[in-house]
Design an enzyme around this catalytic site. Sequence first.
Site, PDB file in Angstrom:
ATOM      1  N   HIS A 123       0.871  -1.059  -0.052  1.00 48.86           N
ATOM      2  CA  HIS A 123      -0.010   0.073   0.002  1.00 48.86           C
ATOM      3  C   HIS A 123       0.905   1.142  -0.188  1.00 48.86           C
ATOM      4  O   HIS A 123       1.016   1.974   1.054  1.00 48.86           O
ATOM      5  CB  HIS A 123      -0.864  -0.017   1.246  1.00 48.86           C
ATOM      6  CG  HIS A 123      -2.095  -0.833   0.971  1.00 48.86           C
ATOM      7  ND1 HIS A 123      -2.870  -1.370   2.077  1.00 48.86           N
ATOM      8  CD2 HIS A 123      -2.970  -1.005  -0.239  1.00 48.86           C
ATOM      9  CE1 HIS A 123      -3.898  -2.084   1.493  1.00 48.86           C
ATOM     10  NE2 HIS A 123      -3.832  -1.867   0.261  1.00 48.86           N
TER      11      HIS A 123
ATOM     12  N   GLU B 285      -5.828  -8.005   3.258  1.00 46.85           N
ATOM     13  CA  GLU B 285      -5.179  -9.074   4.037  1.00 46.85           C
ATOM     14  C   GLU B 285      -6.601 -10.078   4.780  1.00 46.85           C
ATOM     15  O   GLU B 285      -6.662 -11.243   4.751  1.00 46.85           O
ATOM     16  CB  GLU B 285      -4.566  -8.707   5.232  1.00 46.85           C
ATOM     17  CG  GLU B 285      -3.834  -9.788   6.351  1.00 46.85           C
ATOM     18  CD  GLU B 285      -3.020  -9.008   7.419  1.00 46.85           C
ATOM     19  OE1 GLU B 285      -2.485  -8.045   7.116  1.00 46.85           O
ATOM     20  OE2 GLU B 285      -3.293  -9.551   8.647  1.00 46.85           O
TER      21      GLU B 285
END
Length: 299
Positions: A41, A132
């Site tokens: 990210h 995730e």
Amino acid sequence: MEIILAEKMGFCFGVKRTVNETQKLVDQNLTNAITFGPIIHNNDVISYFNQKGITYVNNLEELKQKLIEKKIDTVVVRTHGIRKDTLEEIKKLNLKVINGTCPYVTKVHKIVEKMSKEGYPILIIGKADHPEIIGVTGYIENNVPYFIVKDEEDLNQIDFSKIKKIVVVSQTTEKIEKVQKIVSKLISFIPEVRYFKTICYATDENQEAVHKLAPEVDVMIVIGGKNSSNTKKLFEIAKKYCQRSYHIENEKELDINWFNYNDKVGISAGASTPDWVISNVINKIKEFSNILQNSIIKT
Ligand code: SF4
């Protein structure tokens, strides 16, 4: 102005590992590669690889479409991991698969897979839409109930009346205080609660360093992707102890008006923030410091 760096910050082991694997492809000119999801990210890192010819797809359909449009021979799986069934589908496509899933995330996959096979319902503490967590849910046995809660209040929305035992894991970037509160509450009404600590050491260390630094400074700058969970957590901690805290992605977002010439400025960075972005921020703050210092001398 005095600049103080957090004792621990920036690229963690998991991010370094995946970025290095992807960089190796660039170095060897093996750019018929694609990543499954943004590998980390951080927009600066993603743009860097884009410029080198390594783009990303968001799902299997996009990957299959890319295979029609372009010669692709390698897929790098994002650091956050993906669902087990998705990984199996990718493996069927006759591509070289570099599994960039961080080993700390793989550990969570293994726990929920094993414990759900043993019949334990699973409670995951984290954000349901985070990649995730989406990946982790893909390792839970079919027909085994699972719940995702982002905080203690979310527990009130769940009917636990038939649950006599449960396994608890969390997103690797969760704050330990929150996890402890949720586990304590569960223990008060479920006979068997098995908690596995899945917060990774990098998250722990970076958070602890901000905890220590933020109360000591006038301004805290937290550097990292706006979509990076661990950076957002660092910023939350910084803000708690230092009112003038700012979350920025890179030096372009800095504003000279945030600073006074004699401020102590603390710096921290998320686990997906590369060193060169941190250096650019430090240099920009030094420039501001000179400008502010000179303006004081002139007045
Ligand atoms: S923050 Fe932790 S879990 Fe996430 S990639 Fe880094 S080491 Fe792995």
